[in-house]
Design a protein around this motif. Structure first.
Motif, short mmCIF file in Angstrom:
data_model
loop_
_atom_site.label_atom_id
_atom_site.label_comp_id
_atom_site.label_asym_id
_atom_site.label_seq_id
_atom_site.Cartn_x
_atom_site.Cartn_y
_atom_site.Cartn_z
N LEU A 165 7.13 9.93 7.97
CA LEU A 165 7.48 8.72 7.22
C LEU A 165 6.30 7.77 7.28
O LEU A 165 5.82 7.44 8.37
CB LEU A 165 8.73 8.06 7.82
N THR A 166 5.83 7.34 6.13
CA THR A 166 4.74 6.35 6.08
C THR A 166 5.32 5.01 5.64
O THR A 166 6.00 4.92 4.62
CB THR A 166 3.64 6.78 5.10
N LEU A 167 5.07 3.98 6.45
CA LEU A 167 5.54 2.63 6.16
C LEU A 167 4.35 1.70 6.02
O LEU A 167 3.41 1.74 6.83
CB LEU A 167 6.45 2.12 7.28
N THR A 168 4.42 0.87 5.01
CA THR A 168 3.38 -0.14 4.78
C THR A 168 4.07 -1.49 4.63
O THR A 168 5.02 -1.63 3.85
CB THR A 168 2.58 0.18 3.51
N ALA A 169 3.62 -2.49 5.42
CA ALA A 169 4.22 -3.82 5.39
C ALA A 169 3.18 -4.85 4.98
O ALA A 169 2.03 -4.81 5.45
CB ALA A 169 4.80 -4.17 6.75
N THR A 170 3.60 -5.75 4.11
CA THR A 170 2.77 -6.88 3.71
C THR A 170 3.31 -8.13 4.40
O THR A 170 4.50 -8.45 4.28
CB THR A 170 2.80 -7.06 2.19
N VAL A 171 2.44 -8.84 5.15
CA VAL A 171 2.90 -9.92 6.02
C VAL A 171 2.09 -11.18 5.79
O VAL A 171 0.85 -11.14 5.74
CB VAL A 171 2.79 -9.50 7.51
N GLN A 172 2.79 -12.31 5.63
CA GLN A 172 2.15 -13.62 5.65
C GLN A 172 2.11 -14.11 7.09
O GLN A 172 3.15 -14.25 7.73
CB GLN A 172 2.93 -14.62 4.78
N LEU A 173 0.91 -14.39 7.62
CA LEU A 173 0.77 -14.73 9.04
C LEU A 173 0.64 -16.22 9.30
O LEU A 173 0.49 -16.64 10.46
CB LEU A 173 -0.45 -13.99 9.63
N ALA A 174 0.72 -17.04 8.30
CA ALA A 174 0.77 -18.50 8.46
C ALA A 174 -0.34 -19.03 9.35
O ALA A 174 -0.13 -19.93 10.17
CB ALA A 174 2.14 -18.91 9.02
N GLY A 175 -1.52 -18.47 9.19
CA GLY A 175 -2.68 -18.98 9.92
C GLY A 175 -3.03 -18.19 11.17
O GLY A 175 -4.12 -18.38 11.72
#
Length: 869
Positions: A780-790
């Motif tokens: 299973l390949t998972l890719t996450a896009t994350v906003q890190l707020a600085g």
């Protein structure tokens, strides 16, 4: 006529007997049988009259007897040998020093705080298991060579003495204790004046305390005493009684124990020329204010609050013994405000009138905050001030993680960073002399710490083991008769009516012990659930049992006193009083003979409300078999052959029905399993199946139940990591210059993480790679896009969480897989991805989460911050 004042004058010893002074005042005598025997030879009758207290003995013995002993060659030779042994014990390298020699960077010192310490019966600064555990911790720390300093309060009346009224109601008395007559010395400065700690109280009051030192082998126990001339009358009574008074009184005690305790350590180490402790261990939350005082010290040295908190957290360990929220100390927030209000933020700020000058009140209140805004929670404060925390058995660790889960919202209970170290008991305090002798003569050692020693129990003849057990049971029966006689006289019975006591109890009958504090959850009266059936078991012609019960109820707990009264009134019945007794004034001296002599140790708490329950460990150490609900330590180490487990009906909602079921199971075990094994004898009169269980108990539980194992566990799993954390946050160069730069950097990260976290967002999760019909192990390949707020990508951990799901889509026993950072998406969001084989079959699900990451955090759950997809 009565004396106006009572005090103790120490005996003047002949010069040749001067070594008796150190032997009597170092409490190592309390677990060293040869030293006890030396004091007994001075005057056996007086030794018994003084309740085996060497200091009292030396104060009471005649000068003529001392002069006689000063010319007794045999006595002097033994005195010199024991003095040399004590000197060797105090100075030779032990386990801790060998670890240092092997290059392990052990802590320079450990400070251990507890509200009670049960070291010896001559120093009654304990009420129950918490204090006895603390005392055993100190003794084993001494035996292992730990540089530990203990801190508590000196209670002028200790805990109460218990007696019974004619109708079986508990009566309390509080005899005053003179510290001059106890194995204590006063901490004094270079001029000989008593060292004092001082605290500011509301309305310009001052609380001062002297520091008494009880020397527990190598370990100094500092006890703060407020009953001194330097105090105004209204605060002299702060240390009057253990667990006495109202909430205001308790607040003052806990402020003195925590804040005053740190100041006492500073005074002691300065006077003695010792290094400051690196690690601070809170044994329960009572002394939690010690962390606030350490923050004040660092703020006073120029640090901001957050950096100071970071340093304090890194080096603090918190142990909880409480399995229910109701057992936690909680104070009205208004009361805490009143004691800590005078800070730099106040318009009338005066540093000399502030309890913790420079420490903001709002930050203090935040440490103890809980769901109820009107309450200040001492356990919550302990957890927020400590980077490492633990329960006192595997099961209790699990219970604690669930109980405090709200402090780590968003995490499953099993991820809450509260571990466990199962309690232990100090073998040489609680093992009977016969077992110590067996260790020396037959097994080659009485150290108890070597598992190989226990395996050699196989070489001991079953008849010899049975002979030891019979000896110890006979000693117990003699003690029970003497205590019964005294108790009935106190209750008003005439001597002429007490002839039956001379034959009460029988040294050949199966003997069961139940002795502990009497809160409701321990269920003192479960044994009385079916009085007729219990009576039949007691009086069985072929396989009788006899039952010895003891315990104290808190003075304010009338419900607990009523439970005691029920047992007493049943035991008063003429038809059973020779087979069951409630013995008043349960203390260490009574407990020791109970652990030695009882064949079975009974424990039937409401599961899982027994945090550990070390009394059964002490019985096991003496070849006793446990009969217990699987709670506390017994849940962990019961194996089916070292005793019996009472089936728990904890899933039954109706309390009456639950108690009926568990009482019936208890009676069945006694009647059908326990008694038959005890009374089934071979041609030599030995119950071989019973002795095999005794042998198995000694072999399997002996190495585990030791406090030496417990203290090594604390050292390796908590003290050493805490010292390493401290050294990573505070560096010291070769010239002794202290650099708080790493602590400031971690504090800055914590601040930025808490500010950023509400804005961190997982905006997209994409899965690829699975076949149409996935099988176990499919990728299973998972890719996450994350906003890190600085925050930077290296300041977070992104994880895939994969596992079975239930009908509500909750993940069950999930597997976590780190998702490495792979780059930046258009718009500045960050990409994290991983490929992992499916770990389980069946109904499977996944999610993604973001956690804080910093090399100086003890765990990624430490800050309680998590964002879920």
């Amino acid at each position: 006529m009565k004396a106006l004042r009572r005090f103790t004058v120490r005996a003047h010893l002949p010069e040749r007997l001067a070594a008796l002074e150190q032997l009597s005042t170092n409490l190592r005598w309390s677990w060293d049988t040869p030293t006890q025997r030396l004091f007994e030879t001075i005057d056996p009758a007086l030794w018994a009259q003084c309740r085996q207290d060497p200091v009292a003995l030396l104060g009471a013995v005649s000068p003529a007897r001392l002069d006689e002993l000063a010319l007794d060659g045999e006595f002097l030779n033994r005195l010199d040998e024991l003095a040399a042994e004590l000197d060797d014990y105090l100075n030779r390298p032990l386990w801790y020093q060998h670890q240092q020699s092997d290059g392990v960077a052990m802590p320079n010192g450990i400070a251990y705080f507890s509200m009670e310490f049960g070291v010896a019966e001559v120093l009654p600064n304990y009420s129950g298991g918490l204090g006895i555990l603390a005392g055993d911790h100190l003794k084993s720390a001494s035996d292992l060579g730990l540089p530990l300093i203990a801190v508590g309060l000196y209670y002028r009346s200790g805990y109460f003495r218990q007696s019974l009224t004619a109708d079986g109601w508990q009566h309390e008395t509080y005899p005053a204790l003179d510290p001059q007559g106890l194995p204590l010395r006063l901490l004094t400065d270079g001029t000989g004046a008593p060292a004092l700690v001082e605290l500011a109280l509301p309305e310009s009051a001052r609380l001062r305390a002297r520091i008494w030192i009880a020397q527990v082998g190598r370990v100094p126990l500092l006890l703060l005493d407020s009953d001194i001339p330097e105090n105004e009358h209204e605060v002299r009574g702060v240390t009057d009684r253990l667990y006495g008074g109202d909430q205001e009184h308790r607040m003052r005690q806990e402020i003195l124990a925590g804040i005053g305790g740190v100041r006492a350590i500073r005074a002691y180490t300065a006077i003695e020329g010792l290094p400051a402790p690196e690690v601070f261990h809170m044994n329960e939350g009572h002394a939690g204010f010690l962390g606030a005082e350490r923050i004040r010290e660092l703020v006073d040295a120029g640090l901001d609050f957050d950096t100071a908190l970071t340093v304090v957290r890194s080096s603090t360990v918190f142990t909880t013994h409480t399995p229910v929220p109701a057992g936690i100390d909680r104070f009205p927030v208004e009361m805490v405000q009143r004691y800590f209000a005078n800070t730099a933020a106040d318009p009338d700020y005066a540093p000399e009138a502030a309890l913790l000058p420079g420490v903001p009140l709002a930050r203090i209140l935040a440490l103890g905050a809980e769901d109820d805004p009107e309450k200040f929670n001492m356990a919550h404060m302990g957890l927020r001030l400590a980077q490492r925390a633990n329960g006192v058995s595997l099961l209790h660790g699990e219970v604690s993680r669930a109980m405090f889960n709200d402090l780590w919202a968003g995490f499953d209970a099993d991820e809450v960073p509260i571990g466990s170290i199962t309690n232990g008991v100090h073998a040489r305090t609680w093992a009977a002399p016969q077992w110590l002798e067996l260790g020396r003569e037959l097994l080659g050692s009485d150290s108890f710490s070597d598992p190989g020693v226990w395996l050699r129990v196989n070489d001991v003849d079953p008849g010899h083991l049975w002979w030891i057990r019979a000896q110890l049971r006979a000693l117990l029966v003699d003690d029970v008769r003497a205590r019964l006689h005294r108790s009935w006289l106190v209750r008003g019975a005439p001597e002429a009516e007490l002839g039956w006591i001379a034959t009460a109890f029988d040294p050949n009958v199966l003997t069961i012990g139940f002795a502990r504090r009497v809160p409701t959850y321990k269920r003192l009266t479960l044994m009385l659930r079916d009085p007729d059936r219990l009576q039949r078991l007691l009086l069985d012609e072929d396989r009788p049992i006899q039952l010895i019960v003891a315990g104290k109820s808190h003075p304010a707990d009338d419900g607990g006193k009523a439970l005691i009264q029920q047992v007493v009134q049943f035991a008063d019945r003429p038809e059973v009083r020779h087979r069951i007794a409630f013995l008043p004034d349960y203390d260490m001296s009574m407990a020791r003979l109970l652990y030695w002599g009882c064949d079975v140790w009974l424990n039937n708490p409401l599961r899982p409300l027994e945090a550990c329950g070390t009394s059964g460990m002490k019985s096991a150490l003496n070849g006793g078999l446990n009969l217990s609900i699987r709670d506390g330590w017994w849940d962990e180490w019961f194996d089916g052959e070292n005793g019996w487990a009472i089936p728990s009906a904890s899933g039954v909602a109706n309390e009456e029905r639950r108690d009926d079921l568990e009482a019936a199971a208890l009676y069945d075990l006694l009647e059908k399993s326990v008694a038959p094994k005890f009374y089934e004898r071979d041609e030599h009169g030995t119950p071989r199946r019973w002795i095999e269980m005794v042998r198995h108990t000694l072999q399997t539980l002996g190495p585990k139940v030791l406090a030496s194992r417990m203290v090594r566990d604390y050292t390796e799993r908590y003290y050493l990591p805490a010292a390493q954390s401290l050294r990573s946050t505070v560096s010291v160069d070769g010239d002794g210059q202290v650099d708080f730069g790493p602590a400031r950097e971690l504090a800055d990260y914590r601040r930025r993480a808490f500010e950023a976290w509400p804005h961190i967002d997982i905006t997209d999760v994409d899965s690829t790679g699975l076949p149409d019909t996935p099988v176990l192990g499919s990728k299973l390949t998972l890719t996450a896009t994350v906003q890190l707020a600085g925050l930077r990508p290296d300041e977070v951990t992104v994880q895939a969480v994969v596992g079975r799901v239930d009908t509500g889509d909750a993940l069950l026993d999930p597997v976590t897989v780190d998702m490495p950072y792979t780059g930046t998406a258009a718009g500045g969001d960050h990409i994290f991805a991983t490929t992992t084989p499916l770990p389980v079959a069946g109904s499977v699900g996944y999610t993604v989460r973001v956690l804080p990451h910093h090399p100086m955090l003890a765990s990624e759950a430490e800050l309680g911050l998590v964002t879920l997809a």
